[in-house]
Design an enzyme around this catalytic site. Structure first.
Site, PDB file in Angstrom:
ATOM      1  N   HIS A   1      66.695 -46.287 127.667  1.00 38.92           N
ATOM      2  CA  HIS A   1      65.318 -46.737 127.482  1.00 38.92           C
ATOM      3  C   HIS A   1      64.471 -45.539 127.107  1.00 38.92           C
ATOM      4  O   HIS A   1      64.709 -44.438 127.597  1.00 38.92           O
ATOM      5  CB  HIS A   1      64.798 -47.369 128.791  1.00 38.92           C
ATOM      6  CG  HIS A   1      63.627 -48.258 128.565  1.00 38.92           C
ATOM      7  ND1 HIS A   1      62.352 -47.773 128.468  1.00 38.92           N
ATOM      8  CD2 HIS A   1      63.542 -49.593 128.389  1.00 38.92           C
ATOM      9  CE1 HIS A   1      61.535 -48.775 128.256  1.00 38.92           C
ATOM     10  NE2 HIS A   1      62.230 -49.895 128.200  1.00 38.92           N
TER      11      HIS A   1
ATOM     12  N   ASP B   1      67.769 -55.711 129.907  1.00 35.47           N
ATOM     13  CA  ASP B   1      68.578 -56.641 129.111  1.00 35.47           C
ATOM     14  C   ASP B   1      70.041 -56.672 129.514  1.00 35.47           C
ATOM     15  O   ASP B   1      70.784 -57.536 129.037  1.00 35.47           O
ATOM     16  CB  ASP B   1      68.488 -56.267 127.626  1.00 35.47           C
ATOM     17  CG  ASP B   1      67.106 -56.535 127.083  1.00 35.47           C
ATOM     18  OD1 ASP B   1      66.563 -57.596 127.411  1.00 35.47           O
ATOM     19  OD2 ASP B   1      66.574 -55.675 126.367  1.00 35.47           O
TER      20      ASP B   1
ATOM     21  N   HIS C   1      64.971 -53.835 120.649  1.00 32.66           N
ATOM     22  CA  HIS C   1      63.869 -54.236 121.545  1.00 32.66           C
ATOM     23  C   HIS C   1      64.301 -55.536 122.235  1.00 32.66           C
ATOM     24  O   HIS C   1      65.309 -55.548 122.950  1.00 32.66           O
ATOM     25  CB  HIS C   1      62.608 -54.357 120.691  1.00 32.66           C
ATOM     26  CG  HIS C   1      61.322 -54.491 121.439  1.00 32.66           C
ATOM     27  ND1 HIS C   1      61.219 -54.341 122.784  1.00 32.66           N
ATOM     28  CD2 HIS C   1      60.057 -54.773 121.011  1.00 32.66           C
ATOM     29  CE1 HIS C   1      59.960 -54.524 123.161  1.00 32.66           C
ATOM     30  NE2 HIS C   1      59.231 -54.793 122.102  1.00 32.66           N
TER      31      HIS C   1
HETATM   32  N1  CMC Z   1      74.478 -46.118 124.129  1.00 33.46           N
HETATM   33  C1  CMC Z   1      74.985 -44.909 123.790  1.00 33.46           C
HETATM   34  N2  CMC Z   1      74.222 -43.831 123.561  1.00 33.46           N
HETATM   35  C2  CMC Z   1      72.900 -43.970 123.662  1.00 33.46           C
HETATM   36  C3  CMC Z   1      72.316 -45.192 124.020  1.00 33.46           C
HETATM   37  C4  CMC Z   1      73.156 -46.290 124.257  1.00 33.46           C
HETATM   38  N3  CMC Z   1      72.661 -47.478 124.602  1.00 33.46           N
HETATM   39  N4  CMC Z   1      70.965 -45.055 124.061  1.00 33.46           N
HETATM   40  C5  CMC Z   1      70.728 -43.789 123.735  1.00 33.46           C
HETATM   41  N5  CMC Z   1      71.887 -43.135 123.505  1.00 33.46           N
HETATM   42  C6  CMC Z   1      72.058 -41.704 123.177  1.00 33.46           C
HETATM   43  C7  CMC Z   1      71.683 -41.432 121.739  1.00 33.46           C
HETATM   44  O1  CMC Z   1      72.802 -41.517 120.881  1.00 33.46           O
HETATM   45  C8  CMC Z   1      71.150 -40.021 121.856  1.00 33.46           C
HETATM   46  O2  CMC Z   1      72.244 -39.160 121.973  1.00 33.46           O
HETATM   47  P1  CMC Z   1      72.215 -37.700 121.273  1.00 33.46           P
HETATM   48  O3  CMC Z   1      71.148 -36.955 121.993  1.00 33.46           O
HETATM   49  O4  CMC Z   1      73.580 -37.166 121.462  1.00 33.46           O
HETATM   50  O5  CMC Z   1      71.867 -37.949 119.834  1.00 33.46           O
HETATM   51  C9  CMC Z   1      70.448 -40.002 123.200  1.00 33.46           C
HETATM   52  O6  CMC Z   1      71.116 -40.994 123.982  1.00 33.46           O
HETATM   53  C10 CMC Z   1      68.967 -40.323 123.111  1.00 33.46           C
HETATM   54  O7  CMC Z   1      68.835 -41.573 122.451  1.00 33.46           O
HETATM   55  P2  CMC Z   1      67.600 -41.975 121.538  1.00 33.46           P
HETATM   56  O8  CMC Z   1      68.057 -42.984 120.548  1.00 33.46           O
HETATM   57  O9  CMC Z   1      66.934 -40.734 121.018  1.00 33.46           O
HETATM   58  O10 CMC Z   1      66.644 -42.619 122.608  1.00 33.46           O
HETATM   59  P3  CMC Z   1      65.418 -43.550 122.300  1.00 33.46           P
HETATM   60  O11 CMC Z   1      64.423 -43.339 123.375  1.00 33.46           O
HETATM   61  O12 CMC Z   1      64.927 -43.366 120.892  1.00 33.46           O
HETATM   62  O13 CMC Z   1      66.046 -45.007 122.364  1.00 33.46           O
HETATM   63  C11 CMC Z   1      66.660 -47.165 123.059  1.00 33.46           C
HETATM   64  C12 CMC Z   1      65.812 -45.930 123.376  1.00 33.46           C
HETATM   65  C13 CMC Z   1      66.344 -48.266 124.069  1.00 33.46           C
HETATM   66  C14 CMC Z   1      66.288 -47.699 121.666  1.00 33.46           C
HETATM   67  C15 CMC Z   1      68.157 -46.766 123.109  1.00 33.46           C
HETATM   68  O14 CMC Z   1      68.481 -46.290 124.392  1.00 33.46           O
HETATM   69  C16 CMC Z   1      69.081 -47.920 122.696  1.00 33.46           C
HETATM   70  O15 CMC Z   1      69.336 -48.108 121.503  1.00 33.46           O
HETATM   71  N6  CMC Z   1      69.586 -48.700 123.705  1.00 33.46           N
HETATM   72  C17 CMC Z   1      70.407 -49.856 123.381  1.00 33.46           C
HETATM   73  C18 CMC Z   1      69.506 -51.006 122.984  1.00 33.46           C
HETATM   74  C19 CMC Z   1      68.808 -51.604 124.187  1.00 33.46           C
HETATM   75  O16 CMC Z   1      69.411 -51.869 125.219  1.00 33.46           O
HETATM   76  N7  CMC Z   1      67.492 -51.876 124.017  1.00 33.46           N
HETATM   77  C20 CMC Z   1      66.715 -52.541 125.045  1.00 33.46           C
HETATM   78  C21 CMC Z   1      65.615 -51.697 125.576  1.00 33.46           C
HETATM   79  S1  CMC Z   1      64.896 -52.411 127.037  1.00 33.46           S
HETATM   80  C22 CMC Z   1      64.056 -53.795 126.479  1.00 33.46           C
HETATM   81  C23 CMC Z   1      62.801 -53.437 125.805  1.00 33.46           C
HETATM   82  O17 CMC Z   1      61.923 -52.854 126.461  1.00 33.46           O
HETATM   83  O18 CMC Z   1      62.673 -53.787 124.628  1.00 33.46           O
END
Ligand code: CMC
Length: 443
Positions: free
Chosen positions: A309, A365, A268
């Site tokens: 995201h 970010d 986050h």
């Molecule tokens: N790098 C590589 N792969 C990713 C990433 C990433 N940053 N984000 C998602 N994926 C992949 C993930 O491995 C999954 O792949 P598969 O379908 O093969 O298993 C797919 O994309 C879907 O990911 P998810 O984890 O199910 O998506 P989510 O909606 O649960 O997660 C997130 C959203 C923001 C937590 C995630 O994209 C992430 O960890 N990003 C990096 C951390 C980050 O930058 N966070 C800041 C968010 S913006 C500020 C805020 O609002 O807090």
């Protein structure tokens, strides 16, 4: 003829139910009537991580994640970033409308008047270890504020509510700056109320021996724009913690402390810190392809931080503004050498099928940390800098929740998957053998 209802046939019983659809949603409580018999609890929705569950009706922030749109109270965030100030945006989020010039003047005066902290908080902050993470200090100091304003627990009193909203928005920069100064081993700097909200933060962070600190106007404005962009983001992890915690009718200081703790996590608000650590680890543009390969292979759960995201499946509109802002800041501070690594990561990721197929784009970010670093903030201050403006968003969400007659104490259901009833083994010596135990009394 089309009807705004959903017909559900329960194949266990053959019974059909008609459920209203209002504003594109069904009420999951309407599922409860779907039972196999009188003893059945009724059907529930199962939605870990709230992937498809709306927990409130809200008029604060609108996001269209597919089209990359973000509005506060209807105003596009790009327009606010260009024309507004953070304090005007805070007013907009809290009150629902842009202020008149007189209202803005009074609002700014009220916030400015409350920037000081009780002197005891100096000692409180002094109690932290010399190398304490500023976010840990920030969270704890906000929680401690509730003990200084015990009347804040009167959450049904509108006047008290608003007084503490103003205090919180006003005091978070001072807490943030003092956490930073303690970490650096520098003397704490008192607020300078002749400066702007962002200018005063810079003064409390950067002032050394000069009598008065004059912020660079480009950096001051850049910080203010970053604050506008981070002010609210509807029902994200920390906002829902704010609402959930606040739903127990706890005071707003405790609820903001809880929301800040949620923000601290690397998925986050801690992501901007994680982005900078990642860029530093990569170090050079030549190392970018190898890093991307490791991310795609999922080595050690490695992710491209600052990408992806839950809601945006397009370029985060905030990231676009920040990218432009970075150029203005770097003209003053000099170019952050890690910018080239970031640009190369973005370039490669945006044409790689792994990222395209998963709709992973830079989020807020990805570039904000580079600006914070160029302004001179250490990486562990980044989540704190996120929490300062998000305080107004949390408070707007909290106020809306308190006024929503449909809201009650937040209390999700569960699907119990543990073992059924069983007795404590008769042949097992009881762990409790005190005076109130059955064995003791029968003795
Ligand atoms: N790098 C590589 N792969 C990713 C990433 C990433 N940053 N984000 C998602 N994926 C992949 C993930 O491995 C999954 O792949 P598969 O379908 O093969 O298993 C797919 O994309 C879907 O990911 P998810 O984890 O199910 O998506 P989510 O909606 O649960 O997660 C997130 C959203 C923001 C937590 C995630 O994209 C992430 O960890 N990003 C990096 C951390 C980050 O930058 N966070 C800041 C968010 S913006 C500020 C805020 O609002 O807090």
């Amino acid at each position: 003829m089309s009807k705004n209802t959903l017909s559900i046939t329960d194949n266990r019983t053959g019974q059909t139910y008609e459920i209203p659809i209002i504003d594109g949603v069904i009420r999951t409580m309407d599922l409860r009537q779907i039972k196999t018999g009188p003893d059945d609890f009724g059907l529930m929705g199962y939605d870990p991580a709230y992937m498809n569950t709306a927990s409130c009706r809200s008029a604060i922030t609108y996001i269209d994640g597919d089209r990359g749109i973000l509005h506060y109270r209807g105003y596009p965030v790009e327009q606010l970033a260009e024309k507004s100030t953070y304090l005007e945006v805070a007013y907009l989020l809290i009150h629902g409308e842009l202020p008149t010039p007189q209202q803005l003047e009074q609002w700014v005066a009220e916030i400015t008047m409350h920037t000081m902290l009780h002197e005891n908080l100096r000692t409180f902050i002094d109690g932290f270890r010399y190398d304490a993470h500023p976010m840990g200090m920030f969270i704890s100091t906000i929680a401690a504020l509730s003990t200084f304003y015990p009347e804040a627990k009167e959450v049904d009193d509108r006047q008290i509510r608003m007084q503490n909203v103003i205090r919180l928005i006003a005091k978070v920069p001072t807490i943030a700056a003092w956490s930073y100064r303690h970490r650096q081993g520098f003397p704490l700097v008192y607020p300078d109320n002749s400066l702007s909200f962002a200018g005063n933060l810079l003064s409390m962070v950067k002032k050394m021996t000069e009598l008065r600190y004059t912020p660079n106007p480009v950096l001051e404005r850049a910080l203010d724009v970053l604050f506008i962009l981070h002010a609210d983001h509807e029902q994200n992890c920390s906002a829902s913690v704010m609402r959930s915690t606040g739903s127990s009718r706890v005071d707003p200081y405790s609820a903001v402390a809880a929301a800040s703790a949620a923000l601290y996590g690397p998925l986050h608000g801690g992501a901007n810190e994680a982005v900078l650590r990642m860029l530093t680890e990569i170090g050079h543009v030549n190392n970018v392809p190898a890093f991307i390969k490791e991310v795609k292979e999922g080595k050690g759960g490695k992710r491209l931080m600052g990408f992806g995201h839950r809601v945006y499946k397009n370029y985060d509109p905030r990231a676009k503004v920040i990218k432009q802002l970075a150029d203005q800041v770097f003209e003053v501070t000099g170019r952050n050498p890690l910018l080239d690594v970031a640009l190369e990561l973005e370039r490669i990721a945006l044409q790689d099928d792994y990222f395209i197929s998963r709709k992973l784009y830079p989020n807020v970010d990805f570039y904000s940390g580079l600006i914070y670093q160029a302004i001179g903030f250490p990486v562990d201050m980044f989540p704190v800098l996120f929490a300062i403006p998000r305080t107004s968003g949390w408070l707007a969400q909290w106020l809306e929740m308190l006024d929503d007659s449909e809201q009650k104490i937040a209390r999700p259901r569960q699907v119990y998957i543990g073992v059924g009833r069983r007795d404590y083994p008769a042949d097992r010596p009881p762990a409790y053998r005190g005076p109130l135990s059955a064995t003791a009394t029968s003795r």
